[in-house]
Design a protein around this motif. Structure first.
Motif, PDB file in Angstrom:
ATOM      1  N   ASN A 194       0.868  -1.273  -0.001  1.00 34.42           N
ATOM      2  CA  ASN A 194      -0.093   0.099   0.085  1.00 34.42           C
ATOM      3  C   ASN A 194       0.768   1.109   0.130  1.00 34.42           C
ATOM      4  O   ASN A 194       2.169   1.246   0.070  1.00 34.42           O
ATOM      5  N   TYR A 195       0.264   2.354  -0.018  1.00 30.34           N
ATOM      6  CA  TYR A 195       0.979   3.562   0.154  1.00 30.34           C
ATOM      7  C   TYR A 195       1.946   3.861   1.101  1.00 30.34           C
ATOM      8  O   TYR A 195       3.381   4.506   0.703  1.00 30.34           O
ATOM      9  N   ASP A 196       1.552   3.444   2.209  1.00 30.83           N
ATOM     10  CA  ASP A 196       2.456   3.435   3.347  1.00 30.83           C
ATOM     11  C   ASP A 196       3.692   2.654   3.114  1.00 30.83           C
ATOM     12  O   ASP A 196       4.905   2.962   3.743  1.00 30.83           O
ATOM     13  N   ASP A 197       3.617   1.280   2.624  1.00 31.00           N
ATOM     14  CA  ASP A 197       4.784   0.463   2.161  1.00 31.00           C
ATOM     15  C   ASP A 197       5.615   1.289   1.218  1.00 31.00           C
ATOM     16  O   ASP A 197       6.919   1.556   1.305  1.00 31.00           O
ATOM     17  N   ASN A 199       6.127   4.858   0.960  1.00 25.83           N
ATOM     18  CA  ASN A 199       6.483   5.701   1.365  1.00 25.83           C
ATOM     19  C   ASN A 199       7.690   5.262   2.210  1.00 25.83           C
ATOM     20  O   ASN A 199       8.752   6.036   2.151  1.00 25.83           O
ATOM     21  N   ARG A 200       7.435   4.378   2.821  1.00 24.29           N
ATOM     22  CA  ARG A 200       8.506   3.775   3.959  1.00 24.29           C
ATOM     23  C   ARG A 200       9.951   3.323   3.029  1.00 24.29           C
ATOM     24  O   ARG A 200      11.068   3.838   3.213  1.00 24.29           O
ATOM     25  N   SER A 252      -1.572  16.463   3.240  1.00 19.52           N
ATOM     26  CA  SER A 252      -0.603  16.639   4.393  1.00 19.52           C
ATOM     27  C   SER A 252      -0.855  17.789   5.337  1.00 19.52           C
ATOM     28  O   SER A 252      -0.198  17.979   6.402  1.00 19.52           O
ATOM     29  N   CYS A 287     -11.342  10.256   5.540  1.00 18.06           N
ATOM     30  CA  CYS A 287      -9.957  10.533   5.975  1.00 18.06           C
ATOM     31  C   CYS A 287     -10.050  12.096   6.565  1.00 18.06           C
ATOM     32  O   CYS A 287      -9.255  12.847   5.901  1.00 18.06           O
ATOM     33  N   PRO A 303      -3.966   9.769  13.977  1.00 17.83           N
ATOM     34  CA  PRO A 303      -3.957   9.209  12.648  1.00 17.83           C
ATOM     35  C   PRO A 303      -5.006   8.536  12.382  1.00 17.83           C
ATOM     36  O   PRO A 303      -5.446   7.871  13.239  1.00 17.83           O
ATOM     37  N   LYS A 305      -7.063   5.456   9.132  1.00 17.05           N
ATOM     38  CA  LYS A 305      -6.827   4.566   8.053  1.00 17.05           C
ATOM     39  C   LYS A 305      -7.976   5.282   7.175  1.00 17.05           C
ATOM     40  O   LYS A 305      -9.159   5.244   7.253  1.00 17.05           O
ATOM     41  N   ILE A 315      -4.097  11.145   3.426  1.00 18.01           N
ATOM     42  CA  ILE A 315      -3.066  10.859   3.995  1.00 18.01           C
ATOM     43  C   ILE A 315      -3.555  10.707   5.525  1.00 18.01           C
ATOM     44  O   ILE A 315      -4.139  11.803   6.083  1.00 18.01           O
ATOM     45  N   ASN A 317      -2.047  10.298   8.218  1.00 17.32           N
ATOM     46  CA  ASN A 317      -1.167  10.797   9.341  1.00 17.32           C
ATOM     47  C   ASN A 317      -0.679  11.998   8.921  1.00 17.32           C
ATOM     48  O   ASN A 317       0.608  12.208   8.502  1.00 17.32           O
TER      49      ASN A 317
END
Lengths: 422, 422
Positions: A194-197, A199-200, A252, A287, A303, A305, A315, A317
């Motif tokens: 997902n987008y979190d992955d 981004n990390r 953001s 969101c 934050p 989901k 976003i 968080n």
């Protein structure tokens, strides 16, 4: 890239970034030389660009090119930025929106239509500034994690500049967004996650690839300044005047805080009369962490989901959430959120009243404005500007099944007449 | 509408259409008063607007709004046109295209990027002029037959003006084009037939609906003048100078002839030095009747049945085909056509060199320029402008399967590194 890593005694650190003189931490105001860094080592808060503007006159701006580089004396970009290959976003339309105003019950309304940018979203503004600063720092590759508009803008800007680009996207991304990024022929990499992955991964790669500028990671302090140009343009297009109310979408939260920063700068520099203004924030209910914090009076953003069709705002968080709350509270604005159904109605309302087809984020802005008016929070008598920051062609799914031909008829005039006389 | 149907002794017929004074037939030059008519009753040739410009100065234009209404003294529109609700197209980017120039082997190249218009094609220009003239004639509904860009532009302009619109499309049209028209909430009617059927219906309805302005039928003489603004803008953006070579796509041929008309007017009015220029025409091989006529030296254009991915250029019987041949021959240009494969390569070449994503028509223009250079017909030393008139987001099918992610990887940095080091 080695130049960027050295330490010097000069605050400007040897770089020509125009009026930018140093970086300042947002929490405690620690100062450090200009560099491709985004978090303060002192207080771990985001770094922001600080300036020594000197004298900036309206005439200088008005004599500049018809794009954001007319504001180069207010941005962290090289003095000769307009001569270096880059995109030339900005100077998009500010549309007098009388029909939408009437539908909403407002007296005096404008729409800033940022769909006219090179890749049809405000992201072209921030990416162009990021590219200009990144070049000065010695980077050679433009990169980002993204789910859409940013991917398009980064891939296009890199192509125009003759740079390589590396764009990381979730592999589940809609085919249209993949195509409109891939066509620029950079390194587009789909990640099974997902987008979190994604981004990390970007943060990890930014730390190890010293010639990669991740626009929204290691050069974020410069990148985010690009959003100030929305405020500059609105003020200049109004005849060097600040509107009383602005409604700005929140992802953001960076854009909203930079619009505020831009408006304050204009007043401080005497480019406009420093008249009061109120900034309102718009989120999708699926969101809405900043809206929730505002509603409950908190200054901490919890934050969430994301689950909304407004993906470009999804976003969970938001990095600048607390600063958004500061701006909205300081200026006397408010934050509201709207359902996905209201988002679609917002898209359709703007389209049928003003002929502007916006993406879901713009639907959020329009629908939130409506809700704020109905709640008595937006003053219907005050001059208001809505920021419409992206294009409906990129989020067609949102209206699929909701709009379509009035009828399908056989090829004869009688059949058409019958439909029209219904 | 009755005003438009009366006959008066004044050639201006009581309408305020700015500098426009009468209509003239293209073949034999028969003159008639301004009216919503498109074919000469004398010689059955198309009618064109004739003007009495008086004095037009650069300063007047430069002081005007940042859209096509800055050229109102050169267009058949009311003197106060900028105060009447309409779209505000134009003043799109003229991009210095050094990387594309290098790829093509040219010295001095510019791209006029008309994707920045309100609905992302040059059709916003012609529709805005049609709407302004139609209002003056007393029409109340804006209409067209279309397969894409025109449908978007008409539905959006009508929405902005608060008019009803009637847009007729073939029922087989791609879903994306249907949605981007339907969202503006006019009367979109799908017809079970091909574009020829739809066009025939439009002509029939135009004759019986006295308050409907079919932009490309009964107000076509005014509508088509909007394309002159492409020429005006290019010249103004070059610092009031005419480029030596222009490459223009050909559908009906109207745009190419109006670009020529605009350039000539600028010279005649002394707004630029009347320097020589050559106009080159671009077609897709799957619909290349004008190119075929040019190649064989004929002055008659033989209709064809279109079969190309460049659907916005797929007019098998181009109304202005013979006039295109006149312009190209008079200016010393040439016409060429390119295969669908070359069209896709043209789209990709422009995207990867300049970060501009064009629709298939733009791919035709780029690919044709390449072919003309290779054939020694375009002078590589001469300053050249390519007209890019529509947006890639509307013709994603053309690149589907041709571009995509370099790889799809699991969510870890090693996997990304492996792809990048390939």
């Amino acid at each position: 890239m080695t130049a960027a890593l050295g330490t010097t005694t000069s605050t400007k650190n040897g770089f020509d970034l125009g009026p930018a003189v140093e970086l300042v931490s947002k929490e405690e105001g620690h100062r450090q030389p200009l560099a491709p860094e985004f978090v303060s080592a002192e207080d771990f808060s985001p770094l922001e660009v600080a300036y020594d503007f000197g004298r900036v006159r309206r005439e200088d701006i008005e004599a500049g090119p018809r794009n954001i580089w007319r504001y180069k004396k207010l941005l962290p970009v090289p003095s000769n930025v307009e001569q270096i290959p880059n995109t030339e976003p900005g100077c998009t339309r500010l549309v007098r929106a009388d029909r939408l105003a009437k539908a909403l019950g407002l007296k005096n309304l404008w729409v800033k239509d940022d769909t006219g940018n090179p890749t049809h979203s405000f992201k072209d503004r921030v990416v162009a500034v990021a590219l200009a600063a990144a070049r000065e720092f010695g980077f050679e590759v433009l990169a980002c994690p993204s789910t859409g508009n940013l991917a398009n803008a980064v891939a296009a800007a890199a192509a125009r500049a003759g740079w390589d680009s590396v764009v990381l996207i979730p592999s589940s991304l809609e085919r249209a967004k993949v195509l409109t990024t891939a066509v620029y022929d950079g390194s587009l990499i789909a990640v099974d996650g997902n987008y979190d992955d994604v981004n990390r991964l970007a943060t990890q790669l930014a730390a190890e690839r010293e010639n990669w500028a991740f626009v929204n990671v290691n050069v974020r302090p410069y990148y985010s300044e690009g959003s100030k140009t929305l405020a500059y343009e609105v003020a200049e297009q109004l005849g060097w005047r600040i509107p009383e109310q602005l409604v700005v979408p929140i992802a953001s939260g960076s854009q909203l805080t930079k619009v505020d920063k831009g408006l304050r700068e204009l007043g401080e520099l005497g480019l406009v009369e420093a008249s009061p203004y109120r900034i309102f924030g718009a989120q999708a209910s699926g969101c809405s962490p900043v809206s929730a914090a505002f509603r409950s009076g908190h200054d901490v953003v919890q934050p969430v989901k994301p689950d909304t069709i407004a993906r470009s705002l999804a976003i969970g968080n938001p990095a600048d959430g607390p600063y958004v709350l500061d701006v909205v509270n300081r200026t006397g604005g408010a934050i509201e959120d709207v359902s996905d159904e209201e988002v679609v109605e917002g898209i359709r309302l703007l389209a049928r009243t003003e002929g502007i087809f916006t993406e879901t984020a713009g639907g959020v802005t329009v629908a939130t404005a409506k809700k704020l008016i109905e709640a008595g929070k937006l003053d219907p008598e005050a001059e208001t500007v809505l920021l419409i920051t992206g294009d409906g062609l990129k989020t067609l799914d949102a209206i699929e099944g909701k709009v379509g031909p009035r009828a399908t008829v056989p090829p004869n005039a009688d059949a058409v007449r019958a439909v029209l006389e219904d």
